[in-house]
Design an enzyme around this catalytic site. Structure first.
Site, mmCIF file in Angstrom:
data_model
loop_
_atom_site.group_PDB
_atom_site.id
_atom_site.type_symbol
_atom_site.label_atom_id
_atom_site.label_comp_id
_atom_site.label_asym_id
_atom_site.label_seq_id
_atom_site.Cartn_x
_atom_site.Cartn_y
_atom_site.Cartn_z
ATOM 1 N N CYS A 128 13.723 4.340 -3.208
ATOM 2 C CA CYS A 128 13.525 4.098 -4.764
ATOM 3 C C CYS A 128 13.528 4.257 -6.038
ATOM 4 O O CYS A 128 12.711 4.412 -7.180
ATOM 5 C CB CYS A 128 11.544 5.194 -4.463
ATOM 6 S SG CYS A 128 10.664 4.912 -3.165
ATOM 7 N N GLY A 139 1.151 -0.849 0.350
ATOM 8 C CA GLY A 139 -0.119 -0.021 0.005
ATOM 9 C C GLY A 139 0.816 1.324 -0.251
ATOM 10 O O GLY A 139 1.898 1.928 -0.882
#
Length: 222
Positions: A175, A157
């Site tokens: 990321c 999520g």
């Protein structure tokens, strides 16, 4: 309403990542089987690095810190105290609408941040929720999104940086993004904002999107 919410643990009751992952998988099986309702888990993790399926070796921590490999999309990130993590384990109304699902999660976060006077946005080509370059600095990420959808039921999520220490990000290429920064709500505002402060508004915004996201249980009245 068909969507339930459960707080697994907020400061000082941090949830170990592997425990949280086990709870996700158990709940996913139940939601898929129709023996549990679609549920959003809200929590704070103990500090951990996790690596999505696209993580490359050079993106891992420079100091050799262990990393938990997970089956979500995305690359390497950090979770820990001061960060509100949400795991929606929901049976999607539109099983093919994965992009719509991600965009709705982003919209939920953007709406909550607007309550704090933070002008957060999507940036084309970058996942998650961002603050664009301004007098305070370059583009910087304030919330990450990484999901998996298995047989129409979501896992993993979002993670919103509230008042977490950003030092952990200095050990990784967060990321997979090397040309932008990371920030928190507290850093942007100059005052403390905790994960617990966001829970009620995140819940409200997800409920506002429930009708578009969550499949109606069989036998339920429309």
């Amino acid at each position: 309403m068909t969507l339930e919410f459960k707080q697994l643990g907020l400061a000082p009751d941090f949830i170990d990542y592997t425990r949280g992952w086990d709870i996700q998988r158990e709940l996913h099986e139940k939601v898929l089987a129709g023996t549990a309702p679609s549920t959003v888990l809200l929590l704070e993790h103990s500090a951990v690095y996790t690596a999505g399926k696209r993580t490359e070796d050079h993106e891992r921590p420079f100091d050799g810190t262990p990393v938990v490999a997970v089956d979500r999309g995305g690359k390497l990130t950090w979770h820990g105290p001061g960060q509100l993590v949400g795991y929606p384990i929901i049976k999607l109304k539109n099983k093919a609408g994965i992009r719509d699902y991600v965009e709705r999660l982003e919209a939920v976060i953007i709406a909550v941040l607007a309550d704090y006077g933070i002008d957060a946005v999507r940036i084309k080509g970058r996942a998650g929720v961002w603050i664009e370059q301004d007098e305070k600095g370059p583009d910087r990420k304030i919330a990450a999104i990484g999901i998996r959808v298995n047989e129409g039921v979501t896992m993993h999520g979002f993670a919103i940086n509230c008042n977490n220490d950003l030092a952990a990000y200095g050990q990784i290429i967060a990321c997979g993004i090397s040309d932008a920064g990371v920030t928190t709500i507290a850093q942007e505002l100059g005052r403390d904002v905790t994960p617990a402060d966001l829970v009620s508004r995140i819940t409200e915004e997800l409920r506002n999107n429930e009708h578009a996201l969550v499949a109606t249980p069989e036998g339920a009245l429309l």
